[in-house]
Design a protein around this motif. Structure first.
Motif, PDB file in Angstrom:
ATOM      1  N   GLY A 143      -9.818  -8.208   1.327  1.00  0.00           N
ATOM      2  CA  GLY A 143      -8.738  -7.276   1.015  1.00  0.00           C
ATOM      3  C   GLY A 143      -7.808  -7.096   2.193  1.00  0.00           C
ATOM      4  O   GLY A 143      -8.252  -6.955   3.342  1.00  0.00           O
ATOM      5  N   VAL A 144      -6.484  -7.092   1.916  1.00  0.00           N
ATOM      6  CA  VAL A 144      -5.464  -6.905   2.948  1.00  0.00           C
ATOM      7  C   VAL A 144      -4.543  -5.786   2.487  1.00  0.00           C
ATOM      8  O   VAL A 144      -4.151  -5.729   1.310  1.00  0.00           O
ATOM      9  CB  VAL A 144      -4.658  -8.199   3.197  1.00  0.00           C
ATOM     10  CG1 VAL A 144      -3.557  -7.966   4.225  1.00  0.00           C
ATOM     11  CG2 VAL A 144      -5.591  -9.320   3.658  1.00  0.00           C
ATOM     12  N   ALA A 145      -4.186  -4.864   3.404  1.00  0.00           N
ATOM     13  CA  ALA A 145      -3.307  -3.748   3.072  1.00  0.00           C
ATOM     14  C   ALA A 145      -1.994  -3.868   3.816  1.00  0.00           C
ATOM     15  O   ALA A 145      -1.942  -4.378   4.944  1.00  0.00           O
ATOM     16  CB  ALA A 145      -3.977  -2.427   3.424  1.00  0.00           C
ATOM     17  N   ALA A 146      -0.909  -3.389   3.173  1.00  0.00           N
ATOM     18  CA  ALA A 146       0.396  -3.259   3.831  1.00  0.00           C
ATOM     19  C   ALA A 146       0.467  -1.861   4.414  1.00  0.00           C
ATOM     20  O   ALA A 146       0.279  -0.865   3.699  1.00  0.00           O
ATOM     21  CB  ALA A 146       1.518  -3.490   2.834  1.00  0.00           C
ATOM     22  N   LEU A 147       0.721  -1.740   5.714  1.00  0.00           N
ATOM     23  CA  LEU A 147       0.718  -0.459   6.414  1.00  0.00           C
ATOM     24  C   LEU A 147       2.069  -0.169   7.023  1.00  0.00           C
ATOM     25  O   LEU A 147       2.837  -1.089   7.357  1.00  0.00           O
ATOM     26  CB  LEU A 147      -0.349  -0.451   7.520  1.00  0.00           C
ATOM     27  CG  LEU A 147      -1.775  -0.849   7.128  1.00  0.00           C
ATOM     28  CD1 LEU A 147      -2.661  -0.828   8.367  1.00  0.00           C
ATOM     29  CD2 LEU A 147      -2.324   0.067   6.056  1.00  0.00           C
ATOM     30  N   VAL A 170      -1.145 -13.665  -2.707  1.00  0.00           N
ATOM     31  CA  VAL A 170      -1.319 -12.599  -3.693  1.00  0.00           C
ATOM     32  C   VAL A 170      -0.284 -11.518  -3.416  1.00  0.00           C
ATOM     33  O   VAL A 170      -0.022 -11.177  -2.253  1.00  0.00           O
ATOM     34  CB  VAL A 170      -2.749 -12.007  -3.618  1.00  0.00           C
ATOM     35  CG1 VAL A 170      -2.872 -10.774  -4.510  1.00  0.00           C
ATOM     36  CG2 VAL A 170      -3.777 -13.058  -4.009  1.00  0.00           C
ATOM     37  N   THR A 171       0.317 -10.943  -4.492  1.00  0.00           N
ATOM     38  CA  THR A 171       1.271  -9.839  -4.351  1.00  0.00           C
ATOM     39  C   THR A 171       0.510  -8.523  -4.368  1.00  0.00           C
ATOM     40  O   THR A 171      -0.405  -8.321  -5.167  1.00  0.00           O
ATOM     41  CB  THR A 171       2.302  -9.872  -5.494  1.00  0.00           C
ATOM     42  OG1 THR A 171       2.997 -11.120  -5.437  1.00  0.00           O
ATOM     43  CG2 THR A 171       3.292  -8.731  -5.362  1.00  0.00           C
ATOM     44  N   THR A 172       0.900  -7.619  -3.480  1.00  0.00           N
ATOM     45  CA  THR A 172       0.194  -6.342  -3.363  1.00  0.00           C
ATOM     46  C   THR A 172       0.371  -5.492  -4.612  1.00  0.00           C
ATOM     47  O   THR A 172       1.413  -5.514  -5.282  1.00  0.00           O
ATOM     48  CB  THR A 172       0.704  -5.549  -2.154  1.00  0.00           C
ATOM     49  OG1 THR A 172       2.110  -5.361  -2.276  1.00  0.00           O
ATOM     50  CG2 THR A 172       0.408  -6.265  -0.858  1.00  0.00           C
ATOM     51  N   VAL A 173      -0.675  -4.723  -4.893  1.00  0.00           N
ATOM     52  CA  VAL A 173      -0.648  -3.700  -5.942  1.00  0.00           C
ATOM     53  C   VAL A 173      -1.048  -2.390  -5.273  1.00  0.00           C
ATOM     54  O   VAL A 173      -2.147  -2.291  -4.694  1.00  0.00           O
ATOM     55  CB  VAL A 173      -1.618  -4.049  -7.086  1.00  0.00           C
ATOM     56  CG1 VAL A 173      -1.647  -2.910  -8.113  1.00  0.00           C
ATOM     57  CG2 VAL A 173      -1.223  -5.362  -7.731  1.00  0.00           C
ATOM     58  N   ASN A 174      -0.108  -1.410  -5.331  1.00  0.00           N
ATOM     59  CA  ASN A 174      -0.314  -0.142  -4.625  1.00  0.00           C
ATOM     60  C   ASN A 174      -0.608  -0.362  -3.142  1.00  0.00           C
ATOM     61  O   ASN A 174      -1.375   0.372  -2.519  1.00  0.00           O
ATOM     62  CB  ASN A 174      -1.444   0.663  -5.262  1.00  0.00           C
ATOM     63  CG  ASN A 174      -1.107   1.158  -6.650  1.00  0.00           C
ATOM     64  OD1 ASN A 174       0.055   1.525  -6.918  1.00  0.00           O
ATOM     65  ND2 ASN A 174      -2.094   1.159  -7.542  1.00  0.00           N
ATOM     66  N   GLY A 175      -0.005  -1.406  -2.591  1.00  0.00           N
ATOM     67  CA  GLY A 175      -0.131  -1.668  -1.155  1.00  0.00           C
ATOM     68  C   GLY A 175      -1.304  -2.533  -0.772  1.00  0.00           C
ATOM     69  O   GLY A 175      -1.508  -2.796   0.419  1.00  0.00           O
ATOM     70  N   PHE A 176      -2.109  -3.022  -1.725  1.00  0.00           N
ATOM     71  CA  PHE A 176      -3.300  -3.800  -1.400  1.00  0.00           C
ATOM     72  C   PHE A 176      -3.270  -5.148  -2.115  1.00  0.00           C
ATOM     73  O   PHE A 176      -2.874  -5.229  -3.283  1.00  0.00           O
ATOM     74  CB  PHE A 176      -4.574  -3.050  -1.807  1.00  0.00           C
ATOM     75  CG  PHE A 176      -4.770  -1.773  -1.058  1.00  0.00           C
ATOM     76  CD1 PHE A 176      -5.402  -1.779   0.174  1.00  0.00           C
ATOM     77  CD2 PHE A 176      -4.311  -0.575  -1.581  1.00  0.00           C
ATOM     78  CE1 PHE A 176      -5.591  -0.598   0.877  1.00  0.00           C
ATOM     79  CE2 PHE A 176      -4.488   0.610  -0.886  1.00  0.00           C
ATOM     80  CZ  PHE A 176      -5.124   0.606   0.351  1.00  0.00           C
ATOM     81  N   ALA A 177      -3.694  -6.203  -1.379  1.00  0.00           N
ATOM     82  CA  ALA A 177      -3.820  -7.539  -1.961  1.00  0.00           C
ATOM     83  C   ALA A 177      -5.267  -7.980  -1.819  1.00  0.00           C
ATOM     84  O   ALA A 177      -5.815  -7.977  -0.707  1.00  0.00           O
ATOM     85  CB  ALA A 177      -2.896  -8.520  -1.253  1.00  0.00           C
TER      86      ALA A 177
END
Length: 767
Positions: free
Chosen positions: A270-274, A307-314
């Motif tokens: 899992g990768v998050a956009a911060l 993968v495109t993030t969903v709610n900031g998470f991929a």
């Protein structure tokens, strides 16, 4: 005391003398009641600390005189009480002793300025002390006097957090120096605390004006402390609210776990956009790509890697790696955002499915062990070595056109997925042989084709020994081949031993004399011959093979270039021959003794700490390269002597350091002579006698009794004092000698059993 002063003044004004005043006689004698007075006033003190010196109260009579007979109960209390303090005293009442009531543990609990004490007793007026101050005690506890408030992430907490130090009685510890440090206590979202977290205390208060947290979270607390080992206090809980910004960076929120090669990594990576403060940003439009970072196994990464993030998470649900290895990492990237690297993880091999030959069989003579050893590995479905496989693997002959028999250990248990067959043999010559490997539940394997040659029958020198120096390695290395009946070098791998064939000089053959053949050839890389000579030959043997003899070769004598002490000088008595005898050898440039050298070698003293003389035969002719010195002696004691050795045309040598010690005592000598002295006076400085060996060295081991007496006695004097003394380290000291009669030309004599005595120089005794 005031009453006493007023009484004195009034008495003087009315004409009374002092005696009349204190006896109450005379005109104008004062009248009134006795009163209490503080004879030792309370001093400034810290809260909770006993006032020192102890407070004392005594009764003063109407004339202001102390009443030493007063024994009534005296009670003290707080008079003026500016801070509402409480008297923390074991007892507030005391019976006077000699008219004085002493209070030894007077304590107050609240800081303040202007306190007074009062003293009361039955039948006496109340006494009031001087004013004094109570200061705060040592800081014992911290308290958040301004608690942290709710704040947005990244924003300064307002109002500024404030921490106050108090003593054990809740007084603000205004005397505290140093710093107070705050840190995160409860931290559910692993936020980071920013701002100045260590503040210097001012009047017991530390104010933190710019604290902030970078992550949102509920139930966060701060802790405060003021030094190593000090109590830690925790704030009330507060909340940090999220402030959403545009995403600026990526972070792995679910790290890759250990997995098998070819299997999907579980749980999904899992990768998050911060944002810039590390808060996740609920975005549905950020494309995140995964790639291999560290790649210790040379693997290929497969699966959906963007993968495109969903709610900031991929989340990456089907990532696989093809090769095992430890220390893999993944990288995450997205256009416009700072990338991230995962924690290291391990990929293991999958379960075994197939066998494969890791080390193929090589051409080998019939009946000889196949070398190097044949190895078979178990592999997973991707061709990785299945290190967890520990089953049995069996080898058989597959292609076998000559009706040969395979012998040796043909079933082996795999270790870490590898089965090693170290003693396989085929008994008949032939070409196109193949081996088959099988194991239960696994697909088998066939080896590459190999040949079995006719067996070796004889040995032959294929690299002959060359002329060389005595003691030097024969170069190029001697080589012996094992050949079959057709004269072809076989694949023989047995041991071959080398020895002298012809040895007219009685030399020794050095080096590794037994070597295993490799592909039919045994190489002897370090052979040496100890003596010069002509017509040497070598012979080679191996069990079951016809031996071989080399061509003749010569060994020449090396040239001497230097001298070396082969037997060093050792510690010896002065004047005694050094034993064992010193020996010096002539060597060539590689350190071999040149046995043909017969030159003259000379020795001498180099380091000479005792000023000694080297005696004995100082030159010797070398025999077989060795010069022996059996009569060397040094006559003076000392530590650190060295010898030098020289010879024409050769580099000299220096020996190791050695010690010469004194021999046994044989005689005496006056080391401090008697001096001219008055009759009856002690001779000074003290007379000293030294025991010497034959070479004149102080015999430091001598500890016998030495007796002194008058020798020449011109006036019939008598020698007094201690006249027999035990020597210490070979020296006898006579410190109390005297002669009772004046005279000119006295001498002293010394004797001891077994030693030659001595007579002093002349000295005079004055009247």
């Amino acid at each position: 005391m005031k009453t006493l002063r007023f009484a004195l003044l009034a008495g003087l004004m009315t004409g009374c003398n002092v005696d009349q005043l204190f006896t109450g006689q005379g005109s104008g004698a004062p009248t009134g009641s006795p009163e209490l007075a503080f004879s030792i006033q309370p001093r400034d003190v810290a809260a909770g600390v006993a006032i020192t010196p102890a407070v004392q109260v005594r009764l003063m009579d109407a004339a202001g005189n102390p009443d030493n007979t007063f024994a009534g109960m005296v009670t003290i209390a707080i008079g003026t009480n500016p801070s509402g303090g409480v008297l923390k005293t074991t007892t507030t009442s005391a019976v006077p002793v000699n008219g004085i009531a002493t209070f030894t543990d007077v304590k107050l609990d609240r800081a303040g300025s202007g306190y007074t004490l009062t003293a009361t007793a039955a039948g006496a007026g109340t006494g009031t002390s001087n004013a004094f101050a109570v200061t705060p005690g040592a800081a014992t506890v911290l308290s958040f006097t301004v608690q942290p408030s709710n704040a947005p992430s990244g924003a300064t907490i307002q109002p500024p957090v404030q921490v106050t130090a108090y003593d054990a009685f809740s007084n603000q510890a205004t005397n505290l120096s140093g710093t107070v440090r705050v840190a995160l206590g409860q931290n559910p979202k692993s936020a980071r605390l920013s701002g100045v977290a260590s503040v210097t205390v001012a009047n017991g208060v530390a104010t933190f004006p710019n604290l902030s947290l970078d992550q949102s979270g509920s139930g966060v607390t701060l802790t405060a402390s003021f030094g190593s080992g000090s109590p830690v206090v925790e704030s009330v809980k507060f909340n940090i609210t999220s402030v959403h910004h545009a995403p600026s960076q990526l972070a792995f929120v679910q790290q890759p776990a250990t997995t098998q090669a070819g299997a999907a990594i579980v749980p999904p990576v899992g990768v998050a956009a911060l944002d810039s403060l590390g808060n996740s940003v609920a975005t549905d439009s950020t494309a995140v790509s995964i790639a291999l970072g560290a790649n210790p196994g040379g693997a290929t990464l497969t699966g959906t890697r963007t993968v495109t993030t969903v709610n900031g998470f991929a989340f990456f649900t089907n990532l696989t790696l093809s090769r095992p290895g430890a220390g893999y990492t993944l990288t995450a990237a997205s256009v416009g955002l700072t990338g991230a690297t995962s924690a290291a993880f391990t990929v293991t091999a999958g379960p075994a499915t197939t066998l494969a030959f890791l080390a193929q069989p090589h051409t080998t003579p019939a009946g000889s062990t196949i070398a190097p050893a044949v190895q078979v590995i178990a592999t997973d479905s991707l061709g990785n070595t299945a290190t967890s496989f520990a089953g049995s693997v069996t080898i058989t002959l597959s292609a076998n056109f000559g009706g040969a028999v395979l012998s040796g250990t043909k079933t082996v248990t795999a270790v870490n997925g590898v089965a090693t067959f170290s003693d396989l043999k085929v008994d008949k010559a032939g070409t196109g042989y193949m081996l088959a490997a099988t194991a239960s539940g696994l697909a088998g394997a066939l080896s590459s084709a190999f040949a079995v040659t006719p067996p070796a029958t004889n040995l032959a020198f294929i690299a002959q020994p060359a002329t060389t120096l005595a003691g030097a390695v024969i170069a190029p290395p001697v080589q012996v081949a094992a050949r079959d009946s057709t004269g072809t070098t076989s694949g023989y791998s047995g041991p071959v031993t080398i020895a002298f064939g012809s040895n007219l000089s009685g030399a020794l053959l050095g080096g590794t004399l037994t070597v295993n053949a490799v592909n039919g050839v045994a190489t002897f890389a370090n052979l040496t011959v100890s003596k010069a000579g002509t017509g040497y030959t070598l012979s080679a043997t191996s069990t079951g093979l016809v031996s071989a003899t080399s061509a003749a070769f010569d060994v020449t004598a090396p040239t001497a270039t230097k001298l070396v002490f082969s037997v060093q000088p050792v510690a010896t008595l002065a004047g005694t021959a050094i034993a064992p005898p010193v020996q010096i050898v002539a060597q060539d440039g590689t350190g071999n003794i040149v046995s043909s050298y017969s030159g003259v070698v000379t020795v001498a003293l180099l380091a000479n700490p005792g000023g000694g003389t080297l005696s004995g035969s100082l030159t010797a002719t070398a025999v077989s390269g060795v010069a022996t010195f059996s009569t060397l002696a040094v006559n003076k004691a000392g530590a650190g002597y060295t010898l030098t050795a020289t010879a024409t045309g050769l580099a000299g040598a220096t020996s190791a350091a050695f010690t010469i010690t004194a021999g046994a005592a044989t005689k005496f000598a006056f080391s401090v002579q008697p001096q001219n002295t008055k009759a009856g006076s002690t001779i000074a400085p003290a007379v000293q006698i030294t025991a010497l060996d034959n070479s004149g060295n102080t015999a430091t081991t001598y500890a016998g009794a030495v007796t002194i007496a008058i020798g020449t006695n011109p006036s019939g004097g008598t020698l007094s004092g201690t006249q027999t003394v035990n020597a210490v380290n070979g020296v006898a000291t006579f410190s109390t000698l005297s002669v009772n009669r004046a005279g000119t030309g006295y001498t002293l004599s010394v004797t001891a059993p077994g030693l030659t005595g001595a007579v002093s120089a002349f000295f005079n005794i004055a009247p």
